[in-house]
Design a protein around this motif. Structure first.
Motif, PDB file in Angstrom:
ATOM      1  N   GLU A 100       0.820  -1.210   0.000  1.00 14.09           N
ATOM      2  CA  GLU A 100       0.000   0.000   0.000  1.00 14.09           C
ATOM      3  C   GLU A 100       0.853   1.260   0.000  1.00 14.09           C
ATOM      4  OE1 GLU A 100      -2.441  -0.446   3.426  1.00 14.09           O
ATOM      5  OE2 GLU A 100      -3.765  -1.927   2.509  1.00 14.09           O
ATOM      6  N   ALA A 101       2.160   1.107   0.210  1.00  9.05           N
ATOM      7  CA  ALA A 101       3.058   2.260   0.209  1.00  9.05           C
ATOM      8  C   ALA A 101       3.165   2.813  -1.211  1.00  9.05           C
ATOM      9  CB  ALA A 101       4.434   1.850   0.726  1.00  9.05           C
ATOM     10  N   ALA A 102       3.162   4.130  -1.347  1.00 11.99           N
ATOM     11  CA  ALA A 102       3.108   4.766  -2.670  1.00 11.99           C
ATOM     12  C   ALA A 102       4.260   4.336  -3.568  1.00 11.99           C
ATOM     13  CB  ALA A 102       3.099   6.285  -2.501  1.00 11.99           C
ATOM     14  N   HIS A 103       5.485   4.270  -3.010  1.00  9.43           N
ATOM     15  CA  HIS A 103       6.638   3.944  -3.850  1.00  9.43           C
ATOM     16  C   HIS A 103       6.585   2.499  -4.346  1.00  9.43           C
ATOM     17  CE1 HIS A 103       7.497   3.131   0.335  1.00  9.43           C
ATOM     18  NE2 HIS A 103       8.526   2.357   0.028  1.00  9.43           N
ATOM     19  N   VAL A 104       6.035   1.607  -3.526  1.00 10.65           N
ATOM     20  CA  VAL A 104       5.906   0.212  -3.962  1.00 10.65           C
ATOM     21  C   VAL A 104       4.813   0.097  -5.019  1.00 10.65           C
ATOM     22  CG1 VAL A 104       5.452  -2.159  -3.201  1.00 10.65           C
ATOM     23  CG2 VAL A 104       6.737  -0.593  -1.726  1.00 10.65           C
ATOM     24  N   LYS A 105       3.708   0.828  -4.835  1.00 10.32           N
ATOM     25  CA  LYS A 105       2.640   0.810  -5.831  1.00 10.32           C
ATOM     26  C   LYS A 105       3.116   1.383  -7.161  1.00 10.32           C
ATOM     27  CE  LYS A 105      -1.646   1.459  -4.786  1.00 10.32           C
ATOM     28  NZ  LYS A 105      -2.116   0.062  -4.872  1.00 10.32           N
ATOM     29  N   ASP A 106       3.980   2.403  -7.107  1.00  2.06           N
ATOM     30  CA  ASP A 106       4.533   2.967  -8.345  1.00  2.06           C
ATOM     31  C   ASP A 106       5.298   1.911  -9.136  1.00  2.06           C
ATOM     32  OD1 ASP A 106       3.521   5.468  -7.755  1.00  2.06           O
ATOM     33  OD2 ASP A 106       5.400   6.252  -6.948  1.00  2.06           O
ATOM     34  N   VAL A 107       6.150   1.167  -8.438  1.00  2.38           N
ATOM     35  CA  VAL A 107       6.955   0.137  -9.106  1.00  2.38           C
ATOM     36  C   VAL A 107       6.062  -0.986  -9.627  1.00  2.38           C
ATOM     37  CG1 VAL A 107       8.665  -1.681  -8.677  1.00  2.38           C
ATOM     38  CG2 VAL A 107       9.099   0.658  -7.907  1.00  2.38           C
ATOM     39  N   LEU A 108       5.120  -1.424  -8.801  1.00  2.31           N
ATOM     40  CA  LEU A 108       4.232  -2.501  -9.230  1.00  2.31           C
ATOM     41  C   LEU A 108       3.390  -2.112 -10.441  1.00  2.31           C
ATOM     42  CD1 LEU A 108       2.955  -3.982  -5.842  1.00  2.31           C
ATOM     43  CD2 LEU A 108       4.222  -5.193  -7.623  1.00  2.31           C
ATOM     44  N   ALA A 109       3.035  -0.830 -10.549  1.00  2.00           N
ATOM     45  CA  ALA A 109       2.228  -0.386 -11.689  1.00  2.00           C
ATOM     46  C   ALA A 109       2.935  -0.678 -13.009  1.00  2.00           C
ATOM     47  CB  ALA A 109       1.920   1.111 -11.560  1.00  2.00           C
TER      48      ALA A 109
END
Length: 672
Positions: free
Chosen positions: A404-413
């Motif tokens: 749910e952390a923004a930086h992890v979601k950015d990479v997963l996107a």
């Protein structure tokens, strides 16, 4: 002539490698050796529920059952993995070949296998809750609703309404009438957004968690051929934590066991505390009715708590209106009586708890073996101030999930787009990292890539501004590299993290910690065989914490635990404090007029009490301070009428002050 004697194949006396009789109590043994047909195992708190399931799996495999014909459904993937590993340790590695996982994971596998039956491609992707809310917000914004004249539900509320309708098998209007009466007049508009959200998911080949259950149940209902094939593969179906199932999961349990009828549901009706997530206690109470011929097995011998704690737990359960009868007992012996501690106010309550924690610690107990439990997250605020003053380290359960952390979601996107190039939310996230690209440009580019023969070359779109053309080409180069690295999840992830590092440094002041998270992500990615598996399993079973959330000192001792009661379910500690046990808090003031909700609040108290092994303190302030003012409070009504032989009153007195009353055991007041 040599002779070889064959053992009698028709012998009724079968020997086993595992000495079940000596390793299990009578009730556990009965569950493990249940032969066929439906069974309901009512497993009281601390009675060895997991142990029983582990030995049940081992016994079925040892008896010659094909491991692949055994399905174990749990509420976390981690729980299933742990049970399979423990069963393998009991018997052998065959136990790790059973099919284990969550309802959502199992349904996802079926839907990928039978995607053509539901009109989806096999490469559909799964939206986590935050992505689902972003989709709903998109539909909400496009609807052109006038939200200034009348308050309209936020995206999180809409998501809860839609999810509740699916899991409780109700329509939108029924959910509004039951739980959101303030929005009843907006029922038509809300239903319209739900229809738009459903169409969006179909057009973009994505599903949310609820779709996994809904579409699987629909598939099994509409195709008798598929149902027979799937149900036939489940010679034995085991369902853990059955008290937490919702209406859809109960129906899936019936469908998945419909051919052989060998279903064993394990759970504790007294620990059903998740109705706000759609869990329905009636599923467990009505199990014998829904599965005729059910054998009911009660696990009542507790291996966790002292008899004094269990006596209090049993006393609480006597007050429940709807329940299976059970009486917890232990052979462990006696212990200290649970204490009922009345403090003058919240400050004194915090003083008592912090001082008692330090006293217990001086006796040799680790801080991490002590927990403070409460009804709501805000109930511990005053205590947290006191703990900080006394430099007592603590951790509070319920933090941010890793994914749910923004930086992890950015990479997963970026990675999600390699699996499903029609995923608008991921495109939107990826494109808006680039300077100069806003929502309008991102949507225009998305429309272009969905029509393009090569969606992975956004730099070729017409009419691009020079402000971001270079970065779009760099994004295209990243996608090209990811395609070249296909087959190596770790290398694909490493490539995205290297590309993302520049954006991370620009966007976040704490970028070193965020990059540390991503480096850890790379380290653990090797356990995923494919990109599809990584994306799906992280959505279904996210990692718990991030370096951004907390970074404890290496020299600090393991911390005290603060937790809501809901988050503490399934855990245990040597010493437990249950705080703010006031009428209006536990039970909640919102539940007092509803008998069903009051029963659940009582079960919540029972869950809190049964987390303790040796010591239990129930505390409340006589004077309650809130933003609305101070008022004299009443202890929880659940404590009314409980004998002092089951719950011992404690008196708090200031140091050097003579106590006005003695405690029940004439020990005097505890000094502050």
């Amino acid at each position: 002539m040599k002779k070889f004697v064959l053992s009698g194949g028709d012998s009724k006396q079968k020997t086993t490698m595992v000495r079940y009789r000596s390793l299990l109590n009578e009730q556990q043994f009965r569950a493990v050796f249940h032969e066929s047909g439906p069974a309901l195992v009512i497993a009281g708190a601390g009675t060895g529920k997991t142990r029983t399931l582990v030995y049940r799996v081992a016994r079925l495999v040892e008896s010659g059952c094909d491991p692949s014909s055994i399905t174990l459904l749990t509420f976390t993937r981690r729980a299933a993995d742990e049970m399979m590993q423990r069963a393998a340790a009991v018997l052998d590695e065959r136990c790790q070949r059973i099919r284990g996982g969550t309802f959502h994971h199992y349904c996802s596998q079926l839907l990928h296998q039978y995607a053509e039956h539901i009109g989806y491609p096999g490469n559909f992707t799964i939206l986590d809750s935050s992505d689902a809310m972003e989709c709903i917000q998109l539909i909400r914004s496009r609807a052109g609703l006038d939200t200034k004249k009348k308050r309209f539900p936020k995206k999180s509320t809409l998501y809860s309404i839609f999810s509740s309708a699916v899991n409780r098998q109700m329509d939108i209007q029924e959910v509004l009438e039951a739980d959101y009466p303030q929005f009843i007049s907006l029922g038509e508009e809300i239903a319209g957004i739900e229809q738009g959200y459903r169409k969006y998911k179909e057009d973009n080949h994505v599903m949310d968690f609820d779709d996994l259950l809904l579409k699987t149940s629909g598939l099994l209902s509409e195709s008798d051929e598929v149902r027979r094939k799937v149900a036939s593969s489940n010679l034995h179906l085991l369902v853990d934590e059955y008290q937490d199932t919702n209406a859809l999961q109960a129906e899936l349990t019936r469908q998945l066991s419909s051919e052989h009828g060998n279903v064993m549901a394990v759970g504790d009706d007294a620990q059903s505390i998740y109705s706000f997530r759609g869990a329905d206690l009636e599923n467990m109470l009505r199990f014998p009715e829904l599965f005729p011929g059910t054998e009911i097995i009660r696990l009542e011998e507790n291996y966790r708590s002292t008899q004094q704690i269990l006596t209090l737990a049993n006393t609480l359960l006597e007050k429940a209106a709807r329940k299976f009868e059970k009486n917890l007992y232990t052979k462990r012996g006696e212990g200290d009586l649970p204490g009922l501690v009345k403090a003058a106010d919240m400050h004194d309550q915090s003083r008592f708890i912090s001082q008692m924690i330090l006293n217990i610690r001086e006796q040799g107990l680790q801080l991490s073996d002590i927990a403070v439990l409460f009804r709501n997250g805000r109930d511990s605020f005053d205590l947290e101030v006191m703990l900080n003053q006394k430099e007592i380290p603590y951790i509070k359960f319920g933090g941010q999930k890793f994914t749910e952390a923004a930086h992890v979601k950015d990479v997963l996107a970026h990675l999600r787009l390699m699996v499903n190039p029609r995923d608008f939310i991921s495109w939107n996230r990826v494109l808006m990292l680039i300077d100069g690209i806003g929502p309008k440009t991102a949507e225009d580019l998305y429309q272009w890539v969905t029509r393009s023969a090569d969606p992975y070359s956004p730099g070729r779109a017409p009419d691009l501004s020079g402000r971001y053309l270079t970065q779009l080409k760099a994004l295209g180069e990243l996608f090209a590299k990811l395609r070249q690295l296909d087959g190596s999840v770790t290398e694909q992830l490493r490539a995205v993290v290297e590309y993302y590092a520049l954006f991370c440094r620009k966007r976040y002041d704490d970028h070193p910690k965020r990059m540390k998270d991503l480096e850890s992500f790379i380290d653990i990615s090797g356990k995923y065989r494919t990109l599809e598996e990584l994306i799906e399993l992280l959505a279904l079973d996210p990692v718990d914490s991030t370096a951004v959330e907390t970074e404890a000192s290496q020299n600090e001792e393991p911390p005290l635990v603060l937790s809501t009661i809901h988050s503490a379910k399934g855990l245990e500690w040597d010493t437990v404090f249950v705080i703010q046990c006031l009428d209006g808090i536990l039970p909640s003031g919102y539940a007092i007029e509803d008998s069903g909700q009051m029963d659940e609040e009582l079960r919540l108290m029972y869950v809190a009490v049964t987390r303790a092994r040796e010591r239990l303190f129930i505390t409340y302030p006589a004077l309650f301070q809130s933003r609305y003012g101070d008022y004299f409070s009443n202890p929880s009504r659940f404590l009314e009428g409980i004998s002092e032989n089951a719950l011992e009153p404690w008196l708090l007195v200031e140091e050097h002050q003579k106590p006005l009353l003695e405690s029940a055991n004439n020990n005097g007041g505890n000094q502050l």
